[in-house]
Every structure is written in structure tokens, then in C-alpha cells.
Design an enzyme around this catalytic site. Sequence first.
Site, short mmCIF file in Angstrom:
data_model
loop_
_atom_site.label_atom_id
_atom_site.label_comp_id
_atom_site.label_asym_id
_atom_site.label_seq_id
_atom_site.Cartn_x
_atom_site.Cartn_y
_atom_site.Cartn_z
CB SER A 149 -0.92 -0.07 1.23
OG SER A 149 -1.91 0.89 1.17
NE ARG A 194 -8.10 0.87 11.61
CZ ARG A 194 -7.02 0.49 10.94
NH1 ARG A 194 -6.54 1.27 10.00
NH2 ARG A 194 -6.43 -0.63 11.20
CG ASP A 249 -6.54 -3.87 -3.03
OD1 ASP A 249 -7.39 -3.01 -2.73
OD2 ASP A 249 -5.32 -3.71 -2.86
CG HIS A 266 -5.71 -2.31 0.47
ND1 HIS A 266 -4.87 -2.25 -0.61
CD2 HIS A 266 -5.18 -1.47 1.39
CE1 HIS A 266 -3.86 -1.40 -0.35
NE2 HIS A 266 -4.05 -0.93 0.86
CG ASP A 267 -6.33 -4.85 5.73
OD1 ASP A 267 -5.58 -3.93 5.32
OD2 ASP A 267 -6.99 -4.75 6.77
#
Lengths: 197, 409
Positions: B156, B226, B321, B354-355
Site C-alpha cells: 500500500s 477508521r 482489492d 486490500h488487507d
Amino acid sequence: MSPSQQRYDFELISSWIPEGARVLDLGCGDGTLLAGLAATQRVVGYGVEIDPAGVLASVANGVDVIQLDLETGLSTFGDGEFDFVILSQTLQAMKNTEKVLHEMLRVGRQGIVTFPNFGYWKHRLDIAMGHMPVSKTLPYQWYDTPNIHLCTVKDFEDLCVKVGAEILDERVITGGHQVNFMPNLLGDLAVFRFKRK
Amino acid sequence: MAVSEQRSVGAVTPQKAGFLEPLILKAGKTLAAYELVYETYGTLNADRSNAILVCHALSGGHHVAGYYADDPKKTGWWDNMIGPGKAIDTDRFFVIGVNNLGGCHGSTGPTSIDRATGQPYGAGFPLVTVEDWVASQARLMDRLGIQKLAGVIGGSLGGMQAMQWTIQFPERIGHAFVIAAAPKLSTQNIAFNDVARQAIVQDPDFHGGNFYAHGKVPARGLKLARMLGHITYLSEDLLGEKFGRETKGEGYAFNYDVEFEIESYLRYQGDKFAQVFDANTYLIMTKALDYFDPAKESGGDLAKALAPAKAGFFVASFSSDWRFPAARSREIVRALVAGKKRVTYAEIDAPHGHDAFLLDNVHYHKIVAAYADNVASELGLGLRAGPLVIGGTELEEMKGYGGKEGGGE
């Protein structure tokens, strides 16, 4: 295709590629061809592969490999970026056969295509006997084959005309030996080298 | 999660390096002096050629691998990737994790005391960019006596730093591992970042960024930021599979309390994050993301921007992602190919979103390992001693809502 079968077209391809050439190997599998060319002829370039296992094996073989689906085209590569674009024993499994040839002509100065010759006498005999051919170059049963666009040497010559490719070299081999007499009948593996007309 | 000594770099201790040489920032301001907190794993070899720098993403830090002796549960955010026998094998590589400037884990940032005022920098901390981080990281390498890094790795925003290294210090980096990154943020990415920032700056406890002086923390804003970010780090399929439309109680409550499991999960993640993370750092990190655009000075021509690069590139993306989709990584690959750079690109099939770059995935770890092993062999660092170790537990983060911090872009 068995590894030993594949080596025959690799030998021929290697003999055509000069020292230090820029090469794109489409459907590079585990990267054997490029790794060999890099070691013996100091060629540079990339392999392209969609299968994750092939990508991993290519990396392990020290080949710069790009994971892409050839069917979607070669937009990652610019016009004339490579001296040679190779498509070895992959054409027959592709959906967009014409498109990939056009793309090869766009990104490379020369293209090299190898494919199992459907016109090989044993294949013809199988059909005459009432069965789909199964051979060293076509090792699959009709129901589990990845090959969807099989052709003969003559068929491919016709397609070259259609896509505007000028054939520079055309060999047909069987068991590693070049077949000069009635190649479309007696040869099981076709190897073409061409360029844009 | 219990950590076995065998699979981990073990207990680690953060170190600090102070710099008195002023750092001129891209924004035009100057940091007169600053500190960087970092950790190292493995051993620097005699010719100082085996170092790999790990760059963190939005919320990560210098604690990349191992654990703290007094807090064994606090494992590094990339402990599954880095350690003895792991993809980035600390038996052969010397690995450095560093907290970036503007961070809140110990390097100079908004919570640090500004010597000029004797107060925390707060809103006065200058905006830092990826270029500034790379410049400061290079000074840390000078300090450690490392002239050339074997590699720089990051996911990222971390991947963006790895890419920037190749442009800014082409002679000092052998290989860049650019994972789940993009050549610049999309409009949608910037939009998400701004909603997150607005949640923070509009929290009444933010006090224009100087909330420290008021003894407050804009926890509500940070939590919202968050929560929003977290949604974008995971795939829709994964969220659906994990939480579905499950509710806490039976039937609908017909009120606005926490009801669906996903609400509970996101609030939990948001609260946990707001307790440990600094709001000003969040603003700075998201702006650094927004500003990153190495091709901007080359009229949008990324290949031209990457022209100085001499490194080999390992680029990877993840199929699910949607924050930094595969197409963005392919833009990087296309530019590298156009510039005749060495590049390997893997498009990894992973359901997590994405993670995924932080999680266990056998193929992903295998291919990073294979590339890193090539780097090792190039440098004569020897072979892997045993089979590849893929540490950690898959999706630890999701289990009982517990798990590691530092995830996410």
C-alpha cells in the site's frame, strides 16, 4: 505436451534468436525457454503467464514474469518493444487467436509461433478410425483438452495472410527432426517465424 | 497469539536515531532536527549488502516483526512475512523497520515536543510526503552504514515508498517490492481520505489539531475515520461471509443501537484504533497518500518518472482489492516495461481485499520468498536453510475482533 516434446521447438527458437535480443515469451509456463535464452544468449525480456504455478516456477527460475491473461490483449506492452515475441504451443488453447497474432505483430519486430500440427498423419488416421486424435503433441482426450483452436500447417499459413504476417521461416518437426517432405502430413509440431508485412 | 521462538525473530527492542541535520520538506518547510525510531532483525553482513528496509502503510510502524519481552502479545505487523525461514528470511537478510516522520509510534511527529515552543507540534507539524520519508530513511541507512539496500519492501503506502526509493536513490536500492500499491491515488481514494479527515477535524475535541493542550482526544472522529477506512480495506465478499446480516439479538430491535454484527465489528475496530493512534498522524498519512504522484513532474508519464530507476521490481496485487485494484499495479508494470526495467508481476487470487497483503496466503508468501531468494542468490547470501515458514494465523484480525494493529493502507 511433454517436456521432451517441448524442447524440440525450443532448440529451433533458440537458434533463431541472436545474442542480447529483447524477447517476450507469451504463455511462458515455468520460464524454461527464457531462462535458457538468458543463460546462453544473454537475451532480456519477460515471460507472460496466467497460471499462478507457472508464475511462481518462472520466478524460481530467475525469469522476469508478468502475470497476465493473454486473451485480454497485450496492452501492457508498447508497439515494437521487442525483437521477438514467442507463442509456443499456446495458440491452440486460445480463444482470441487472431487478436493475439495482431498483438504479437504490434509489440514485436518478429513473431514465433509453434503449435501441434493437426494435419499430422497419425492425427488424420485417428479421425479416419473414428476418434479424436491423441498423440505426443495432443496428449488430451477430447473431453478434457484445453485445445480449442487446432489447425494444420496450411491453415496457419492462411491465417498469416489474413492478419498481414509475412512468413520468414516455416519448419515442421517430428521427434526433433525436421520434416521436409510433405511436412503437413509427416510433421507433428509446426514452428513459424514471421513479421508484419 | 502465542509466539514460538522458532518462527519469530524473538524479543526485539526499538532503537532511536537522532538527526541534527535539517530536513527540507517538499512542502517547503524545514524540520530542524528529528528522531526516527526503528527496529532491526537478523544480522548485517560484513559487506553490508544484505539489508532490506520495510516501509509501513497508513497506520503501521517500526514494529514489523518479533515481539516485546514485556509484551509478548505485541507481535510485529508483518511478523508472518519476516523472520527466520519466512518469505523475507532473517537468517540471511538484515531487516529494518522504521516509523515514518509524522507518525505516532516514536518518530518525530505531531505528538513530539517542538523544541521551539516546548509544546507538542500538534497541528503545527508540517505535512510530510513520501519523498520526505524516503529522504529521512536514506539518512537512517547512512547512520547504519548501509550504502545500498538489497531491497525495500512495502504494501500500500509502503509500496509507494519502495517505488519512490528507486527514483530518488536509484544507486542505493537493489530491488523494490511494490505490493498492493498504486502509482497515485484515484479520485475515489482521495474522496475516502477526505471523508476520514473531515470526521476528525469536525470532532469538537480536535481543537484545530491542538487537542493535547486541552487534554482531549478526537476519538469519535478518529473512530469514524477508521471505520470508513476499514470497510475499504476489506472485500465485500469477505464482509458478507464473515458477518452477513447477523444481528446481536433475535429479530430487529427497531432502534439505533448496535444491532448488526458488522456494526459491532466496525465500532470495535474504530474504538481500538482511536485509543492508540494519533489524529494528526492520521491526517498527515492520508495527505501523504493523496500527494504521492511521482509522474506529476513528468507530465503524467510514469515511465519517464521511473526512468532513473536501476532496481529490479517485484509488483504484486490482490484480486479482491478494490481500494488499490490490480489495474493500478498494472499501470506500474506497464511503465516499467516501457522503460525496459526488470519487473516481475503477480496478481494474487485472494478474497480478503486490500488487507490481503498483511495476511497469510500460501501462494503470496511463496512468490515473495522465491523473489527474495533470487535477491539473496544475486548477493551470494546462500540458500534458505529449511522449508518456507508462513507465520501467524490467517485472518487473526477477524477472530473475536482481536488481533494485530497496524493493518490497513
